[in-house]
Design a protein around this motif. Sequence first.
Motif, PDB file in Angstrom:
ATOM      1  N   ILE A 190      22.526   8.118  62.618  1.00 62.75           N
ATOM      2  CA  ILE A 190      22.628   8.297  61.161  1.00 62.75           C
ATOM      3  C   ILE A 190      21.264   8.094  60.513  1.00 62.75           C
ATOM      4  CG2 ILE A 190      23.621   7.310  59.067  1.00 62.75           C
ATOM      5  CD1 ILE A 190      26.159   6.725  60.748  1.00 62.75           C
ATOM      6  N   THR A 191      20.527   7.087  60.974  1.00 63.95           N
ATOM      7  CA  THR A 191      19.191   6.827  60.411  1.00 63.95           C
ATOM      8  C   THR A 191      18.246   7.988  60.678  1.00 63.95           C
ATOM      9  OG1 THR A 191      19.525   4.461  60.771  1.00 63.95           O
ATOM     10  CG2 THR A 191      17.275   5.194  60.385  1.00 63.95           C
ATOM     11  N   MET A 192      18.304   8.570  61.867  1.00 62.20           N
ATOM     12  CA  MET A 192      17.424   9.708  62.175  1.00 62.20           C
ATOM     13  C   MET A 192      17.755  10.924  61.314  1.00 62.20           C
ATOM     14  SD  MET A 192      15.131   8.744  64.120  1.00 62.20           S
ATOM     15  CE  MET A 192      14.399  10.336  64.241  1.00 62.20           C
ATOM     16  N   VAL A 193      19.020  11.182  61.082  1.00 61.06           N
ATOM     17  CA  VAL A 193      19.404  12.304  60.225  1.00 61.06           C
ATOM     18  C   VAL A 193      18.898  12.076  58.799  1.00 61.06           C
ATOM     19  CG1 VAL A 193      21.386  13.444  59.144  1.00 61.06           C
ATOM     20  CG2 VAL A 193      21.381  13.013  61.604  1.00 61.06           C
ATOM     21  N   ILE A 194      19.025  10.847  58.303  1.00 64.47           N
ATOM     22  CA  ILE A 194      18.552  10.534  56.948  1.00 64.47           C
ATOM     23  C   ILE A 194      17.034  10.654  56.862  1.00 64.47           C
ATOM     24  CG2 ILE A 194      18.313   8.665  55.268  1.00 64.47           C
ATOM     25  CD1 ILE A 194      21.155   7.804  56.048  1.00 64.47           C
ATOM     26  N   VAL A 195      16.303  10.171  57.870  1.00 66.58           N
ATOM     27  CA  VAL A 195      14.832  10.239  57.846  1.00 66.58           C
ATOM     28  C   VAL A 195      14.358  11.689  57.910  1.00 66.58           C
ATOM     29  CG1 VAL A 195      12.754   9.706  59.195  1.00 66.58           C
ATOM     30  CG2 VAL A 195      14.424   7.930  58.724  1.00 66.58           C
ATOM     31  N   ILE A 196      14.934  12.490  58.798  1.00 69.92           N
ATOM     32  CA  ILE A 196      14.536  13.898  58.902  1.00 69.92           C
ATOM     33  C   ILE A 196      14.854  14.646  57.609  1.00 69.92           C
ATOM     34  CG2 ILE A 196      15.043  16.078  60.082  1.00 69.92           C
ATOM     35  CD1 ILE A 196      15.314  14.423  62.664  1.00 69.92           C
ATOM     36  N   GLY A 197      16.025  14.378  57.038  1.00 69.16           N
ATOM     37  CA  GLY A 197      16.386  15.005  55.754  1.00 69.16           C
ATOM     38  C   GLY A 197      15.442  14.595  54.637  1.00 69.16           C
ATOM     39  N   ALA A 198      15.044  13.326  54.605  1.00 71.87           N
ATOM     40  CA  ALA A 198      14.125  12.853  53.573  1.00 71.87           C
ATOM     41  C   ALA A 198      12.747  13.486  53.719  1.00 71.87           C
ATOM     42  CB  ALA A 198      14.017  11.332  53.633  1.00 71.87           C
ATOM     43  N   VAL A 199      12.270  13.638  54.958  1.00 70.76           N
ATOM     44  CA  VAL A 199      10.963  14.262  55.180  1.00 70.76           C
ATOM     45  C   VAL A 199      10.984  15.730  54.742  1.00 70.76           C
ATOM     46  CG1 VAL A 199       9.353  15.016  56.983  1.00 70.76           C
ATOM     47  CG2 VAL A 199      10.213  12.672  56.976  1.00 70.76           C
ATOM     48  N   VAL A 200      12.033  16.452  55.110  1.00 70.79           N
ATOM     49  CA  VAL A 200      12.140  17.866  54.718  1.00 70.79           C
ATOM     50  C   VAL A 200      12.265  17.994  53.199  1.00 70.79           C
ATOM     51  CG1 VAL A 200      13.632  19.897  54.857  1.00 70.79           C
ATOM     52  CG2 VAL A 200      13.039  18.648  56.926  1.00 70.79           C
ATOM     53  N   LEU A 201      13.089  17.164  52.588  1.00 71.61           N
ATOM     54  CA  LEU A 201      13.261  17.217  51.135  1.00 71.61           C
ATOM     55  C   LEU A 201      11.963  16.874  50.403  1.00 71.61           C
ATOM     56  CD1 LEU A 201      15.343  17.673  48.891  1.00 71.61           C
ATOM     57  CD2 LEU A 201      15.755  15.211  48.922  1.00 71.61           C
ATOM     58  N   THR A 202      11.227  15.894  50.913  1.00 68.56           N
ATOM     59  CA  THR A 202       9.937  15.542  50.305  1.00 68.56           C
ATOM     60  C   THR A 202       8.950  16.697  50.414  1.00 68.56           C
ATOM     61  OG1 THR A 202      10.296  13.230  50.869  1.00 68.56           O
ATOM     62  CG2 THR A 202       8.042  13.877  50.358  1.00 68.56           C
ATOM     63  N   GLY A 203       8.922  17.386  51.555  1.00 64.20           N
ATOM     64  CA  GLY A 203       8.035  18.540  51.714  1.00 64.20           C
ATOM     65  C   GLY A 203       8.400  19.676  50.776  1.00 64.20           C
ATOM     66  N   VAL A 204       9.695  19.927  50.614  1.00 64.18           N
ATOM     67  CA  VAL A 204      10.127  20.995  49.711  1.00 64.18           C
ATOM     68  C   VAL A 204       9.749  20.666  48.269  1.00 64.18           C
ATOM     69  CG1 VAL A 204      12.179  22.092  48.733  1.00 64.18           C
ATOM     70  CG2 VAL A 204      11.956  21.860  51.191  1.00 64.18           C
ATOM     71  N   VAL A 205       9.977  19.424  47.853  1.00 63.74           N
ATOM     72  CA  VAL A 205       9.621  19.020  46.487  1.00 63.74           C
ATOM     73  C   VAL A 205       8.110  19.094  46.293  1.00 63.74           C
ATOM     74  CG1 VAL A 205       9.566  17.046  44.904  1.00 63.74           C
ATOM     75  CG2 VAL A 205      11.665  17.618  46.108  1.00 63.74           C
ATOM     76  N   PHE A 206       7.334  18.661  47.279  1.00 60.27           N
ATOM     77  CA  PHE A 206       5.876  18.689  47.186  1.00 60.27           C
ATOM     78  C   PHE A 206       5.360  20.119  47.033  1.00 60.27           C
ATOM     79  CE2 PHE A 206       1.715  18.868  49.337  1.00 60.27           C
ATOM     80  CZ  PHE A 206       1.018  17.976  48.547  1.00 60.27           C
ATOM     81  N   LEU A 207       5.856  21.035  47.864  1.00 56.18           N
ATOM     82  CA  LEU A 207       5.393  22.421  47.792  1.00 56.18           C
ATOM     83  C   LEU A 207       5.896  23.118  46.527  1.00 56.18           C
ATOM     84  CD1 LEU A 207       5.768  23.457  51.524  1.00 56.18           C
ATOM     85  CD2 LEU A 207       3.674  22.913  50.291  1.00 56.18           C
ATOM     86  N   THR A 208       7.083  22.746  46.049  1.00 59.25           N
ATOM     87  CA  THR A 208       7.591  23.321  44.800  1.00 59.25           C
ATOM     88  C   THR A 208       6.721  22.904  43.616  1.00 59.25           C
ATOM     89  OG1 THR A 208       9.820  23.317  45.679  1.00 59.25           O
ATOM     90  CG2 THR A 208       9.601  23.492  43.312  1.00 59.25           C
ATOM     91  N   ILE A 209       6.348  21.642  43.592  1.00 57.58           N
ATOM     92  CA  ILE A 209       5.489  21.165  42.500  1.00 57.58           C
ATOM     93  C   ILE A 209       4.112  21.812  42.586  1.00 57.58           C
ATOM     94  CG2 ILE A 209       4.274  19.128  41.635  1.00 57.58           C
ATOM     95  CD1 ILE A 209       6.813  17.539  42.227  1.00 57.58           C
ATOM     96  N   HIS A 210       3.594  22.003  43.793  1.00 64.49           N
ATOM     97  CA  HIS A 210       2.275  22.625  43.932  1.00 64.49           C
ATOM     98  C   HIS A 210       2.287  24.089  43.486  1.00 64.49           C
ATOM     99  CE1 HIS A 210      -1.180  20.492  45.471  1.00 64.49           C
ATOM    100  NE2 HIS A 210      -0.338  19.636  46.011  1.00 64.49           N
ATOM    101  N   SER A 211       3.393  24.774  43.639  1.00 63.62           N
ATOM    102  CA  SER A 211       3.449  26.183  43.247  1.00 63.62           C
ATOM    103  C   SER A 211       3.945  26.376  41.818  1.00 63.62           C
ATOM    104  CB  SER A 211       4.349  26.957  44.205  1.00 63.62           C
ATOM    105  OG  SER A 211       5.688  26.544  44.055  1.00 63.62           O
ATOM    106  N   LEU A 212       4.194  25.310  41.098  1.00 62.78           N
ATOM    107  CA  LEU A 212       4.710  25.405  39.726  1.00 62.78           C
ATOM    108  C   LEU A 212       3.797  26.198  38.789  1.00 62.78           C
ATOM    109  CD1 LEU A 212       6.963  24.468  37.781  1.00 62.78           C
ATOM    110  CD2 LEU A 212       5.552  22.472  37.317  1.00 62.78           C
TER     111      LEU A 212
END
Length: 148
Positions: free
Chosen positions: A29-51
Amino acid sequence: MTASPNPIATEHLPFFITAPGDTDMLYNITMVIVIGAVVLTGVVFLTIHSLPERMAHKSKKIQLDLIAVLCLLALLLHQHIFWFAAIILAFIDIPDFLTPVTRIATSVETMAGQETAAAPPADRSEPSPPKAAIADQLPKDKKGAARA
């Protein structure tokens, strides 16, 4: 053979302690949460950069290419000043000075009777004759071939 618990251990163990050979659910469960958090952080980071680029594209700004380059520089160089410059340019409308000046120059040349090379040819009501018709109008020599 059954595994007997250590006599010093308590009767009730917490849920996250597993027996040897069992699946550790807390780890999974912890690995699924960590991988999901890393992917979500990358998506938010790239979305903000392309704003800024998306804002300029929606409003069809003249400086869209400049904003795109600034966003890319900010992403690759990790220099926030490029991103701030891109977001400011995305909000500002740079006036188009070239189009009115070009129209004035074209109007003045038309009034003076000059045609520019960049200007489209005058509108003709009849299409241009084919080359065969032009060759028929040229003077002919003694052998019947058209002279240029």
